[in-house]
Design a protein around this motif. Structure first.
Motif, PDB file in Angstrom:
ATOM      1  N   LYS A 194       0.837  -1.235  -0.187  1.00  0.00           N
ATOM      2  CA  LYS A 194       0.044   0.005  -0.021  1.00  0.00           C
ATOM      3  C   LYS A 194       0.836   1.329   0.037  1.00  0.00           C
ATOM      4  CE  LYS A 194      -3.759   2.411   2.516  1.00  0.00           C
ATOM      5  NZ  LYS A 194      -4.456   2.235   3.885  1.00  0.00           N
ATOM      6  N   LEU A 195       2.017   1.458   0.800  1.00  0.00           N
ATOM      7  CA  LEU A 195       2.704   2.542   1.023  1.00  0.00           C
ATOM      8  C   LEU A 195       4.252   2.242   0.317  1.00  0.00           C
ATOM      9  CD1 LEU A 195       2.074   3.084   4.639  1.00  0.00           C
ATOM     10  CD2 LEU A 195       0.860   4.176   2.702  1.00  0.00           C
ATOM     11  N   THR A 196       4.782   1.125   0.113  1.00  0.00           N
ATOM     12  CA  THR A 196       5.885   1.160  -0.500  1.00  0.00           C
ATOM     13  C   THR A 196       5.933   0.169  -1.630  1.00  0.00           C
ATOM     14  OG1 THR A 196       6.601  -0.656   1.142  1.00  0.00           O
ATOM     15  CG2 THR A 196       7.005   1.583   1.754  1.00  0.00           C
ATOM     16  N   LEU A 245       8.726   4.661  -2.162  1.00  0.00           N
ATOM     17  CA  LEU A 245       7.542   4.850  -1.594  1.00  0.00           C
ATOM     18  C   LEU A 245       6.540   4.543  -2.735  1.00  0.00           C
ATOM     19  CD1 LEU A 245       7.829   8.202   0.268  1.00  0.00           C
ATOM     20  CD2 LEU A 245       7.576   5.905   1.284  1.00  0.00           C
ATOM     21  N   ASN A 246       5.417   4.457  -2.469  1.00  0.00           N
ATOM     22  CA  ASN A 246       4.307   4.230  -3.634  1.00  0.00           C
ATOM     23  C   ASN A 246       3.596   5.338  -3.894  1.00  0.00           C
ATOM     24  OD1 ASN A 246       2.736   2.815  -5.508  1.00  0.00           O
ATOM     25  ND2 ASN A 246       1.500   1.567  -4.145  1.00  0.00           N
ATOM     26  N   THR A 247       4.395   6.262  -4.656  1.00  0.00           N
ATOM     27  CA  THR A 247       3.820   7.815  -4.965  1.00  0.00           C
ATOM     28  C   THR A 247       4.410   7.735  -6.258  1.00  0.00           C
ATOM     29  OG1 THR A 247       5.615   8.940  -4.107  1.00  0.00           O
ATOM     30  CG2 THR A 247       3.981   8.254  -2.556  1.00  0.00           C
ATOM     31  N   GLN A 248       3.660   8.903  -7.186  1.00  0.00           N
ATOM     32  CA  GLN A 248       4.094   8.991  -8.441  1.00  0.00           C
ATOM     33  C   GLN A 248       5.425   9.857  -8.531  1.00  0.00           C
ATOM     34  OE1 GLN A 248       0.938  10.910 -10.696  1.00  0.00           O
ATOM     35  NE2 GLN A 248       1.946  11.103 -12.475  1.00  0.00           N
ATOM     36  N   LYS A 249       5.610  10.649  -7.607  1.00  0.00           N
ATOM     37  CA  LYS A 249       6.976  11.334  -7.531  1.00  0.00           C
ATOM     38  C   LYS A 249       8.021  10.520  -7.089  1.00  0.00           C
ATOM     39  CE  LYS A 249       9.096  15.155  -4.820  1.00  0.00           C
ATOM     40  NZ  LYS A 249       9.094  16.005  -3.888  1.00  0.00           N
ATOM     41  N   SER A 250       8.026   9.538  -6.319  1.00  0.00           N
ATOM     42  CA  SER A 250       9.056   8.546  -5.940  1.00  0.00           C
ATOM     43  C   SER A 250       9.154   7.683  -6.980  1.00  0.00           C
ATOM     44  CB  SER A 250       8.397   7.642  -4.673  1.00  0.00           C
ATOM     45  OG  SER A 250       9.493   6.923  -4.285  1.00  0.00           O
ATOM     46  N   TYR A 287      -3.483  -0.766  -5.450  1.00  0.00           N
ATOM     47  CA  TYR A 287      -2.205  -0.581  -4.852  1.00  0.00           C
ATOM     48  C   TYR A 287      -1.253  -0.614  -6.148  1.00  0.00           C
ATOM     49  CZ  TYR A 287      -4.096  -1.458  -0.272  1.00  0.00           C
ATOM     50  OH  TYR A 287      -4.850  -1.404   0.825  1.00  0.00           O
ATOM     51  N   LEU A 297      -1.106   2.988  -9.667  1.00  0.00           N
ATOM     52  CA  LEU A 297      -0.422   4.052  -9.722  1.00  0.00           C
ATOM     53  C   LEU A 297       1.113   3.625 -10.691  1.00  0.00           C
ATOM     54  CD1 LEU A 297       0.126   6.995  -9.402  1.00  0.00           C
ATOM     55  CD2 LEU A 297       1.329   6.449  -7.252  1.00  0.00           C
TER      56      LEU A 297
END
Length: 333
Positions: A14-16, A34-39, A67, A70
């Protein structure tokens, strides 16, 4: 499938995102982001700076639904090769294992990608309207489930006094009324999305020409087939839906019954079952087929499963021909 120099396995949480990068000479590189677009975008830039050619990397990760969406989006935007693989497929390819961790899982996924390059099918992000359709349909399913839960409250009325049940009766009715209003809005949104897409709308009309297939079944078919681009023929879709029969035998002593696999899209299988029940009532050809097989002593579920397969082949026939279903039975002598 082209030859890749690098295989990157990713364990999605979920987060990583835990990743393991494997090259042709077996060099390993393991890390977590991290599981974010920026990362993810930063990670791709760092790979390029480290001397890796992004178009020579095969990204492989488990299909974890929302999850992993992205990650799929970013890779698609960068036009990179990636594949979302069912978790069960990777798990069974590992054989006997002991213990579990995200880092180990990422490593195993990377080696799975390297061993099975010739078998892996590259994934493609669905069109925007199909993505929207999927999330709206998901909300519709949750809304229906909520309506059923709140409607069950009314069953308590006959067992409780008016003074007791009256404390929640009005609120419960208002809640159910509101949820049904939301359900109607979701249905309208689904219809609008399909009408706005010329291809999807035409495909839906073709599907609805088949006896037994209605609004909801046609929408779900469009979703799971990604507008009939994810499956090339009816046999593959029958396997996916859990209605294709498979032989179970070994040598001369083991002769098991031919049966379907439990590995299937249960929602699709359930919808096909409802379609088959409707078809044997209103489709003369399938009605006659059902009666004939029952008279021969065939089991009800076996006959219904055969009808499901027939319906699947009808589905792919009308889509490939781009013409409505025509029941030739009525023209028979």
């Amino acid at each position: 499938m082209k030859n890749y120099r690098t295989y990157l396995g990713i364990d999605v949480a979920k987060l990583t995102l835990d990743y393991c990068l494997v090259t042709d000479d077996q060099q390993l590189e393991r890390e977590q982001i991290l599981n974010t677009q920026k990362s993810i975008n930063s990670f791709l830039k760092n790979l390029k700076k480290a001397g890796h050619e992004l178009d020579q990397i095969l990204f492989v990760f488990e299909n974890t639904g929302i999850y992993s969406s992205l990650l799929s989006l970013v890779l698609s935007e960068n036009e990179l090769d990636y594949s979302q693989v069912p978790a069960l497929e990777i798990k069974r390819s590992l054989g006997i294992t002991r213990g579990k961790s995200d880092k180990v899982d990422a490593k195993e996924i990377a080696y799975y990608a390297k061993r099975n390059t010739d078998k892996i099918t590259l994934s493609v992000l669905p069109e925007l309207n199909l993505q929207q359709l999927k999330i709206i349909f998901s909300e519709r399913e949750k809304t229906i489930a909520a309506i059923k839960v709140f409607e069950r409250t009314m069953e308590n009325e006959m067992f409780l006094s008016k003074e007791v049940f009256g404390t929640v009766k009005a609120i419960n009715r208002q809640t159910v009324k509101y949820l049904k209003k939301q359900l109607a809005m979701l249905d309208d949104k689904i219809k609008k999305l399909i009408r706005e897409d010329e291809v999807l709308y035409k495909q839906q009309q073709l599907l609805k020409s088949i006896p037994g297939i209605g609004e909801i079944t046609s929408v779900y078919l469009l979703m799971v087939t990604k507008g009939f681009t994810a499956f090339t023929n009816g046999r593959k879709f029958a396997c996916y839906s859990g209605v294709a029969p498979f032989e179970h035998s070994s040598g001369t002593s083991i002769k098991g019954k031919t049966r379907v696999s439990h590995l299937a899209d249960k929602k699709m299988k359930s919808l096909l079952h409802m379609v088959s029940l409707t078809a044997i009532k209103y489709d003369p050809e399938l009605k006659e087929y059902y009666a004939r097989k029952k008279a021969e002593g065939k089991h009800t579920m076996l006959v219904l499963n055969n009808i499901k397969c027939k319906i699947v082949y009808r589905i792919f026939a009308v889509i490939q021909r781009e013409s409505n279903f025509i029941n030739l039975h009525k023209f028979a002598a």
